[in-house]
Motif scaffolding. Sequence first.
Motif, PDB file in Angstrom:
ATOM      1  N   LEU A 136      39.562   5.235  16.616  1.00 43.86           N
ATOM      2  CA  LEU A 136      40.902   4.744  16.344  1.00 43.86           C
ATOM      3  C   LEU A 136      41.064   4.563  14.834  1.00 43.86           C
ATOM      4  O   LEU A 136      40.073   4.536  14.098  1.00 43.86           O
ATOM      5  CB  LEU A 136      41.138   3.391  17.033  1.00 43.86           C
ATOM      6  N   HIS A 137      42.311   4.420  14.411  1.00 39.77           N
ATOM      7  CA  HIS A 137      42.594   4.135  13.010  1.00 39.77           C
ATOM      8  C   HIS A 137      43.677   3.070  12.922  1.00 39.77           C
ATOM      9  O   HIS A 137      44.674   3.122  13.658  1.00 39.77           O
ATOM     10  CB  HIS A 137      43.051   5.386  12.262  1.00 39.77           C
ATOM     11  N   PHE A 138      43.467   2.123  12.027  1.00 38.92           N
ATOM     12  CA  PHE A 138      44.504   1.165  11.665  1.00 38.92           C
ATOM     13  C   PHE A 138      45.184   1.665  10.401  1.00 38.92           C
ATOM     14  O   PHE A 138      44.501   2.024   9.431  1.00 38.92           O
ATOM     15  CB  PHE A 138      43.889  -0.212  11.335  1.00 38.92           C
ATOM     16  N   ALA A 139      46.500   1.699  10.388  1.00 35.17           N
ATOM     17  CA  ALA A 139      47.238   1.945   9.157  1.00 35.17           C
ATOM     18  C   ALA A 139      47.236   0.630   8.388  1.00 35.17           C
ATOM     19  O   ALA A 139      47.401  -0.439   8.974  1.00 35.17           O
ATOM     20  CB  ALA A 139      48.664   2.386   9.462  1.00 35.17           C
ATOM     21  N   VAL A 140      47.036   0.700   7.098  1.00 35.07           N
ATOM     22  CA  VAL A 140      46.964  -0.503   6.263  1.00 35.07           C
ATOM     23  C   VAL A 140      48.240  -0.604   5.444  1.00 35.07           C
ATOM     24  O   VAL A 140      48.686   0.373   4.846  1.00 35.07           O
ATOM     25  CB  VAL A 140      45.739  -0.438   5.326  1.00 35.07           C
ATOM     26  N   GLY A 141      48.788  -1.798   5.415  1.00 44.05           N
ATOM     27  CA  GLY A 141      49.957  -2.047   4.563  1.00 44.05           C
ATOM     28  C   GLY A 141      51.262  -1.960   5.231  1.00 44.05           C
ATOM     29  O   GLY A 141      51.588  -1.745   6.286  1.00 44.05           O
TER      30      GLY A 141
END
Length: 156
Positions: free
Chosen positions: A151-156
Amino acid sequence: MAAYTPRMHQATIKRATARDAAALTGLVRESGAYRGPYSSIISGYRVTADYIARHRVFTAVDATDRLLGFYALVLDPPELDLAFVSDDAQGAGVGRLLIGHMLAQAAEAGLSTVRVVSHPPAEAFYRRLGARRTGTVPPRPPQVTWARPELHFAVG
């Protein structure tokens, strides 16, 4: 051990130090999520003082300084390498607090995304917090004999 019931605002996030290594290792090894078929991945696992010094490792503690959970953010390449909440503190918002803190640390470091190779039962937790599934990491026998969600978290 009694269940941890206070609300998450009563938990404090602190930077881990070398002195925390044994307690973090204990939390990993005692995790109920890694019993049975998943136990091989933590067999003999240790969180070392060197690991804590090299990465952004933060703990969640209660008012008595009792360890509730921790995470480790690796900056290069950006990855949430470890995230554990003690069995008796699960469901009290500690994991959500830790992931929110991790995302703030990632933003502070200038990251745009953070990868998570998830323990299969934890995938839904990460997705509830905004992570997007991007693939599957194949097994790596003998220690990891099952596929894991990426998985990936988008940051910001």
